[in-house]
Motif scaffolding. Structure first.
Motif, PDB file in Angstrom:
ATOM      1  N   GLN A   1      -8.836  -2.815  -7.897  1.00 26.68           N
ATOM      2  CA  GLN A   1      -7.826  -3.553  -7.144  1.00 26.68           C
ATOM      3  C   GLN A   1      -6.424  -3.073  -7.497  1.00 26.68           C
ATOM      4  O   GLN A   1      -6.182  -2.582  -8.592  1.00 26.68           O
ATOM      5  CB  GLN A   1      -7.890  -5.046  -7.449  1.00 26.68           C
ATOM      6  CG  GLN A   1      -8.751  -5.829  -6.499  1.00 26.68           C
ATOM      7  CD  GLN A   1      -8.240  -5.911  -5.084  1.00 26.68           C
ATOM      8  OE1 GLN A   1      -7.675  -4.963  -4.541  1.00 26.68           O
ATOM      9  NE2 GLN A   1      -8.469  -7.037  -4.442  1.00 26.68           N
ATOM     10  N   VAL A   2      -5.538  -3.254  -6.540  1.00 22.93           N
ATOM     11  CA  VAL A   2      -4.145  -2.842  -6.706  1.00 22.93           C
ATOM     12  C   VAL A   2      -3.261  -4.036  -6.387  1.00 22.93           C
ATOM     13  O   VAL A   2      -3.518  -4.774  -5.430  1.00 22.93           O
ATOM     14  CB  VAL A   2      -3.817  -1.671  -5.773  1.00 22.93           C
ATOM     15  CG1 VAL A   2      -2.326  -1.346  -5.817  1.00 22.93           C
ATOM     16  CG2 VAL A   2      -4.650  -0.438  -6.154  1.00 22.93           C
ATOM     17  N   GLN A   3      -2.237  -4.222  -7.176  1.00 27.85           N
ATOM     18  CA  GLN A   3      -1.283  -5.301  -6.946  1.00 27.85           C
ATOM     19  C   GLN A   3       0.095  -4.716  -6.696  1.00 27.85           C
ATOM     20  O   GLN A   3       0.501  -3.749  -7.347  1.00 27.85           O
ATOM     21  CB  GLN A   3      -1.212  -6.241  -8.162  1.00 27.85           C
ATOM     22  CG  GLN A   3      -2.500  -6.968  -8.480  1.00 27.85           C
ATOM     23  CD  GLN A   3      -3.494  -6.100  -9.229  1.00 27.85           C
ATOM     24  OE1 GLN A   3      -3.132  -5.341 -10.113  1.00 27.85           O
ATOM     25  NE2 GLN A   3      -4.779  -6.202  -8.872  1.00 27.85           N
ATOM     26  N   LEU A   4       0.784  -5.331  -5.749  1.00 30.92           N
ATOM     27  CA  LEU A   4       2.171  -4.984  -5.461  1.00 30.92           C
ATOM     28  C   LEU A   4       3.009  -6.225  -5.714  1.00 30.92           C
ATOM     29  O   LEU A   4       2.758  -7.267  -5.110  1.00 30.92           O
ATOM     30  CB  LEU A   4       2.339  -4.526  -4.020  1.00 30.92           C
ATOM     31  CG  LEU A   4       1.534  -3.322  -3.567  1.00 30.92           C
ATOM     32  CD1 LEU A   4       1.792  -3.028  -2.100  1.00 30.92           C
ATOM     33  CD2 LEU A   4       1.856  -2.094  -4.408  1.00 30.92           C
ATOM     34  N   VAL A   5       3.979  -6.110  -6.594  1.00 34.47           N
ATOM     35  CA  VAL A   5       4.823  -7.255  -6.933  1.00 34.47           C
ATOM     36  C   VAL A   5       6.259  -6.943  -6.540  1.00 34.47           C
ATOM     37  O   VAL A   5       6.862  -5.999  -7.067  1.00 34.47           O
ATOM     38  CB  VAL A   5       4.733  -7.587  -8.433  1.00 34.47           C
ATOM     39  CG1 VAL A   5       5.647  -8.758  -8.764  1.00 34.47           C
ATOM     40  CG2 VAL A   5       3.290  -7.920  -8.812  1.00 34.47           C
ATOM     41  N   GLU A   6       6.774  -7.751  -5.623  1.00 36.11           N
ATOM     42  CA  GLU A   6       8.134  -7.561  -5.123  1.00 36.11           C
ATOM     43  C   GLU A   6       9.098  -8.472  -5.859  1.00 36.11           C
ATOM     44  O   GLU A   6       8.733  -9.555  -6.320  1.00 36.11           O
ATOM     45  CB  GLU A   6       8.198  -7.880  -3.631  1.00 36.11           C
ATOM     46  CG  GLU A   6       7.312  -7.014  -2.768  1.00 36.11           C
ATOM     47  CD  GLU A   6       6.485  -7.804  -1.789  1.00 36.11           C
ATOM     48  OE1 GLU A   6       6.124  -7.279  -0.725  1.00 36.11           O
ATOM     49  OE2 GLU A   6       6.184  -8.973  -2.100  1.00 36.11           O
ATOM     50  N   SER A   7      10.345  -8.053  -5.903  1.00 40.63           N
ATOM     51  CA  SER A   7      11.402  -8.878  -6.474  1.00 40.63           C
ATOM     52  C   SER A   7      12.732  -8.468  -5.861  1.00 40.63           C
ATOM     53  O   SER A   7      12.843  -7.401  -5.240  1.00 40.63           O
ATOM     54  CB  SER A   7      11.453  -8.715  -7.998  1.00 40.63           C
ATOM     55  OG  SER A   7      11.710  -7.371  -8.352  1.00 40.63           O
ATOM     56  N   GLY A   8      13.729  -9.335  -6.036  1.00 38.41           N
ATOM     57  CA  GLY A   8      15.066  -8.995  -5.607  1.00 38.41           C
ATOM     58  C   GLY A   8      15.564  -9.696  -4.362  1.00 38.41           C
ATOM     59  O   GLY A   8      16.725  -9.537  -3.979  1.00 38.41           O
ATOM     60  N   GLY A   9      14.710 -10.460  -3.715  1.00 38.17           N
ATOM     61  CA  GLY A   9      15.166 -11.176  -2.538  1.00 38.17           C
ATOM     62  C   GLY A   9      16.073 -12.329  -2.913  1.00 38.17           C
ATOM     63  O   GLY A   9      16.253 -12.645  -4.087  1.00 38.17           O
ATOM     64  N   GLY A  10      16.640 -12.966  -1.896  1.00 35.78           N
ATOM     65  CA  GLY A  10      17.503 -14.105  -2.158  1.00 35.78           C
ATOM     66  C   GLY A  10      18.437 -14.384  -1.009  1.00 35.78           C
ATOM     67  O   GLY A  10      18.249 -13.883   0.104  1.00 35.78           O
ATOM     68  N   GLY A 103     -11.982   5.815  -9.198  1.00 35.93           N
ATOM     69  CA  GLY A 103     -13.386   5.591  -8.908  1.00 35.93           C
ATOM     70  C   GLY A 103     -14.003   6.762  -8.175  1.00 35.93           C
ATOM     71  O   GLY A 103     -13.311   7.671  -7.722  1.00 35.93           O
ATOM     72  N   VAL A 104     -15.313   6.710  -8.080  1.00 34.76           N
ATOM     73  CA  VAL A 104     -16.054   7.753  -7.372  1.00 34.76           C
ATOM     74  C   VAL A 104     -16.946   7.070  -6.333  1.00 34.76           C
ATOM     75  O   VAL A 104     -17.738   6.200  -6.695  1.00 34.76           O
ATOM     76  CB  VAL A 104     -16.908   8.600  -8.335  1.00 34.76           C
ATOM     77  CG1 VAL A 104     -17.691   9.648  -7.552  1.00 34.76           C
ATOM     78  CG2 VAL A 104     -16.007   9.262  -9.368  1.00 34.76           C
ATOM     79  N   PRO A 105     -16.831   7.408  -5.068  1.00 33.54           N
ATOM     80  CA  PRO A 105     -15.861   8.363  -4.513  1.00 33.54           C
ATOM     81  C   PRO A 105     -14.453   7.767  -4.468  1.00 33.54           C
ATOM     82  O   PRO A 105     -14.285   6.556  -4.566  1.00 33.54           O
ATOM     83  CB  PRO A 105     -16.400   8.607  -3.105  1.00 33.54           C
ATOM     84  CG  PRO A 105     -17.048   7.316  -2.743  1.00 33.54           C
ATOM     85  CD  PRO A 105     -17.662   6.799  -4.030  1.00 33.54           C
ATOM     86  N   ARG A 106     -13.475   8.627  -4.328  1.00 34.31           N
ATOM     87  CA  ARG A 106     -12.098   8.162  -4.190  1.00 34.31           C
ATOM     88  C   ARG A 106     -11.952   7.393  -2.877  1.00 34.31           C
ATOM     89  O   ARG A 106     -12.449   7.820  -1.833  1.00 34.31           O
ATOM     90  CB  ARG A 106     -11.130   9.340  -4.176  1.00 34.31           C
ATOM     91  CG  ARG A 106     -11.167  10.164  -5.435  1.00 34.31           C
ATOM     92  CD  ARG A 106     -10.241   9.612  -6.485  1.00 34.31           C
ATOM     93  NE  ARG A 106     -10.185  10.529  -7.630  1.00 34.31           N
ATOM     94  CZ  ARG A 106     -10.595  10.234  -8.848  1.00 34.31           C
ATOM     95  NH1 ARG A 106     -11.090   9.023  -9.100  1.00 34.31           N
ATOM     96  NH2 ARG A 106     -10.523  11.109  -9.817  1.00 34.31           N
ATOM     97  N   THR A 107     -11.273   6.278  -2.948  1.00 31.51           N
ATOM     98  CA  THR A 107     -11.034   5.457  -1.762  1.00 31.51           C
ATOM     99  C   THR A 107      -9.540   5.275  -1.592  1.00 31.51           C
ATOM    100  O   THR A 107      -8.847   4.923  -2.559  1.00 31.51           O
ATOM    101  CB  THR A 107     -11.710   4.079  -1.911  1.00 31.51           C
ATOM    102  OG1 THR A 107     -13.113   4.261  -2.144  1.00 31.51           O
ATOM    103  CG2 THR A 107     -11.515   3.261  -0.650  1.00 31.51           C
ATOM    104  N   THR A 108      -9.069   5.494  -0.388  1.00 31.90           N
ATOM    105  CA  THR A 108      -7.653   5.288  -0.090  1.00 31.90           C
ATOM    106  C   THR A 108      -7.505   4.046   0.773  1.00 31.90           C
ATOM    107  O   THR A 108      -8.168   3.918   1.812  1.00 31.90           O
ATOM    108  CB  THR A 108      -7.068   6.509   0.629  1.00 31.90           C
ATOM    109  OG1 THR A 108      -7.168   7.648  -0.251  1.00 31.90           O
ATOM    110  CG2 THR A 108      -5.602   6.296   0.968  1.00 31.90           C
ATOM    111  N   ARG A 109      -6.656   3.148   0.320  1.00 35.24           N
ATOM    112  CA  ARG A 109      -6.461   1.878   1.024  1.00 35.24           C
ATOM    113  C   ARG A 109      -4.979   1.561   1.150  1.00 35.24           C
ATOM    114  O   ARG A 109      -4.150   2.037   0.367  1.00 35.24           O
ATOM    115  CB  ARG A 109      -7.142   0.730   0.265  1.00 35.24           C
ATOM    116  CG  ARG A 109      -8.650   0.742   0.288  1.00 35.24           C
ATOM    117  CD  ARG A 109      -9.211  -0.604  -0.149  1.00 35.24           C
ATOM    118  NE  ARG A 109     -10.667  -0.649  -0.015  1.00 35.24           N
ATOM    119  CZ  ARG A 109     -11.488  -0.439  -1.031  1.00 35.24           C
ATOM    120  NH1 ARG A 109     -11.025  -0.177  -2.235  1.00 35.24           N
ATOM    121  NH2 ARG A 109     -12.788  -0.494  -0.844  1.00 35.24           N
TER     122      ARG A 109
END
Length: 122
Positions: A1-10, A103-109
């Motif tokens: 799994q991949v997480q994207l964490v944003e900041s800086g809004g307001g 991972g194997v196989p490589r997965t692009t998401r």
């Protein structure tokens, strides 16, 4: 799994500036590209800016000259510098990343962050 964490809004007054950040973490083999989208109330999500890890950028035509996207590959972080903000820039800003996972196989998401609110007052 991949997480994207944003900041800086307001909340900012018209004419002001904000800098958004988005850090990617998790099972990342490589990041191919990252970008920012936004969605205003009652409107569809739209591309703001896009950048590859090689540094190639693209912008929504209406935002060129005011917004600048950049990437720090070592930190897996993308930034959006927003200057001369206008009330019509008010929206939820979403980070996006095209990631090849470990991972194997490589997965692009395609991954999305949770969004950060930007409100520009007149």
């Amino acid at each position: 799994q991949v997480q994207l964490v944003e900041s800086g809004g307001g909340l900012v007054q018209a004419g002001g500036s904000l800098r958004l950040s988005c850090a990617a973490s998790g099972s990342i083999f490589s990041i191919n590209a990252m970008g920012w989208y936004r969605q205003a109330p009652g409107k569809q999500r739209e591309l703001v800016a896009h950048i590859t890890t090689g540094g190639s950028t693209s912008y929504a035509d209406s935002l060129k000259g005011r917004f600048t996207i950049s990437i720090d590959n070592s930190k897996r972080t993308v930034y959006l510098q927003m200057n001369s903000l206008k009330p019509e820039d008010t929206a939820v800003y979403y980070c996006n990343a095209l990631v090849t996972e470990v991972g194997v196989p490589r997965t692009t998401r395609n991954y999305w962050g949770q969004g950060t609110q930007v409100t520009v007052s007149s």
